[in-house]
Motif scaffolding. Structure first.
Motif, mmCIF file in Angstrom:
data_model
loop_
_atom_site.group_PDB
_atom_site.id
_atom_site.type_symbol
_atom_site.label_atom_id
_atom_site.label_comp_id
_atom_site.label_asym_id
_atom_site.label_seq_id
_atom_site.Cartn_x
_atom_site.Cartn_y
_atom_site.Cartn_z
ATOM 1 N N UNK A 149 0.960 -1.173 0.056
ATOM 2 C CA UNK A 149 -0.088 0.083 0.280
ATOM 3 C C UNK A 149 0.926 1.077 -0.211
ATOM 4 N N UNK A 150 0.443 2.381 -0.604
ATOM 5 C CA UNK A 150 1.392 3.499 -0.881
ATOM 6 C C UNK A 150 1.785 4.093 0.487
ATOM 7 N N UNK A 151 0.722 4.363 1.368
ATOM 8 C CA UNK A 151 1.306 4.926 2.449
ATOM 9 C C UNK A 151 2.089 4.111 3.233
ATOM 10 N N UNK A 152 1.553 2.815 3.476
ATOM 11 C CA UNK A 152 2.493 1.769 4.204
ATOM 12 C C UNK A 152 3.913 1.914 3.549
ATOM 13 N N UNK A 153 4.158 1.842 2.149
ATOM 14 C CA UNK A 153 5.278 1.810 1.521
ATOM 15 C C UNK A 153 6.312 3.058 1.765
ATOM 16 N N UNK A 154 5.584 4.124 2.070
ATOM 17 C CA UNK A 154 6.197 5.628 2.363
ATOM 18 C C UNK A 154 6.959 5.370 3.792
ATOM 19 N N UNK A 155 6.099 4.868 4.517
ATOM 20 C CA UNK A 155 6.589 4.734 6.123
ATOM 21 C C UNK A 155 7.636 3.699 6.143
ATOM 22 N N UNK A 156 7.413 2.647 5.281
ATOM 23 C CA UNK A 156 8.704 1.512 5.615
ATOM 24 C C UNK A 156 9.961 1.978 4.826
ATOM 25 N N UNK A 188 16.803 6.366 -2.625
ATOM 26 C CA UNK A 188 16.059 5.093 -3.012
ATOM 27 C C UNK A 188 15.251 5.365 -3.782
ATOM 28 N N UNK A 189 15.073 4.705 -5.205
ATOM 29 C CA UNK A 189 14.392 4.846 -6.054
ATOM 30 C C UNK A 189 13.473 3.916 -6.493
ATOM 31 N N UNK A 190 13.776 2.740 -5.780
ATOM 32 C CA UNK A 190 12.660 1.607 -6.131
ATOM 33 C C UNK A 190 12.763 0.574 -5.068
ATOM 34 N N UNK A 191 11.602 0.101 -4.756
ATOM 35 C CA UNK A 191 11.485 -1.247 -4.089
ATOM 36 C C UNK A 191 10.605 -2.153 -4.595
ATOM 37 N N UNK A 192 11.267 -3.290 -4.531
ATOM 38 C CA UNK A 192 10.645 -4.587 -5.272
ATOM 39 C C UNK A 192 10.688 -5.771 -4.407
ATOM 40 N N UNK A 226 11.962 -12.239 -1.430
ATOM 41 C CA UNK A 226 13.078 -11.416 -1.166
ATOM 42 C C UNK A 226 12.352 -9.969 -1.307
ATOM 43 N N UNK A 227 13.215 -8.946 -0.934
ATOM 44 C CA UNK A 227 12.942 -7.455 -1.282
ATOM 45 C C UNK A 227 14.332 -7.000 -1.894
ATOM 46 N N UNK A 228 13.948 -6.080 -2.415
ATOM 47 C CA UNK A 228 15.221 -5.191 -3.211
ATOM 48 C C UNK A 228 14.945 -3.743 -3.192
#
Length: 290
Positions: A89-96, A121-125, A237-239
């Motif tokens: 979720x966009x809001x959660x992604x911003x917080x994390x 930081x320009x990407x979270x996959x 995984x997360x990148x």
């Protein structure tokens, strides 16, 4: 075969022969001068010393608490045969991202000194690699053939384990950049579709990224050959994608759309690369004057 395909094939062939990388020859030339004239290799923190030498380094920080939050908020983005792509979720992604950035603060500052530029930081996959029902060396399921990422050296990655990873979990394999020539010779490497796949050729100089949930590795995926391996079951995984940013007016955002930065990290014209390199030189000069 079309003209641009022939040109691309020749370019990649020359890069393997001349630079021990499989990238467009123009990218290899840019990366050579970037390493020689932009990076700062003096008085490096021990973590950055290893990163500079190998092209990868395990980070001391563990992100298990953040990973637990992420795992509870995964949203399925796309389901493929052997891979599931996730999002947040966009809001959660911003917080994390803000939490991760705080925890990575020391590493990011050291990288800024190393690259003489800000780090964004320009990407979270997020993804899950799943063992295929039938495995063939002729097929690629999820970047499981040795390759270099097709970008220039201002593109780097941090991988964070979303689960415990052992040798049976399909860990990432990385060839230390100082061993690229030996790897090409040992594997008779031509491209990601043409090299010796025999397991006996997995040498000591190939790093296996195993570890606990929350462990992280920083690596230069454009200058290190690497691949995912096929798990016995699955690997989660997360990148994080980092951009070496020479422009003070471009600041960290939490939209995290890599497409906004493609013209910086994957330039298509020689003139654009020359202009970008000059911008890095200017930025380095400005920072060194402070």
């Amino acid at each position: 075969m079309k003209i641009y395909e022939i040109r691309s094939k020749i370019s990649n062939y020359l890069s393997v022969i001349l630079f021990n990388k499989r990238l467009p020859i123009s990218y290899c030339i840019f990366n050579f001068f970037f390493d020689k004239f932009i990076t700062n290799k003096k008085n490096l923190d021990p973590t950055l010393q290893l990163f500079n030498k190998n092209g990868y380094v395990k980070l001391k920080e563990n992100f298990e608490n953040e990973v637990n939050d992420i795992n509870e908020n995964l949203l399925v983005k796309e389901e493929l045969i052997s891979r599931i792509e996730y999002d947040l979720d966009c809001e959660f992604k911003s917080k994390i991202i803000k939490k991760l950035k705080i925890k990575l603060e020391k590493n990011l500052k050291n990288l800024e000194k190393y690259y003489n530029s800000k780090i964004l930081i320009v990407g979270l996959n997020l993804w899950k690699n799943i063992k295929p029902k039938i495995i063939s060396n002729d097929k690629e399921y999820f970047s499981d053939k040795f390759h270099c990422d097709g970008y220039i050296s201002n593109y780097i990655k941090i991988h964070i384990n979303l689960m415990d990873i052992d040798q049976n979990s399909g860990p990432l394999q990385i060839v230390g950049k100082q061993h690229s020539k030996k790897f090409i010779r040992d594997f008779n490497y031509k491209d990601r579709k043409k090299y010796n796949h025999e397991e006996k050729n997995i040498n000591d100089y190939i790093f296996l990224n195993t570890g606990k949930k929350g462990d992280a590795i920083l690596f230069d995926s454009t200058n290190c050959f690497h691949r995912a391996t096929i798990p016995n079951d699955f690997r989660l995984m997360m990148q994080l994608v980092l951009f070496v940013n020479p422009y003070p007016k471009i600041e960290q955002t939490y939209k995290l759309d890599i497409k906004d930065y493609l013209h910086f990290i994957k330039p298509f014209k020689i003139l654009n690369m020359i202009s970008l390199f000059i911008d890095y030189l200017k930025n380095k000069h400005i920072l060194n004057q402070k």
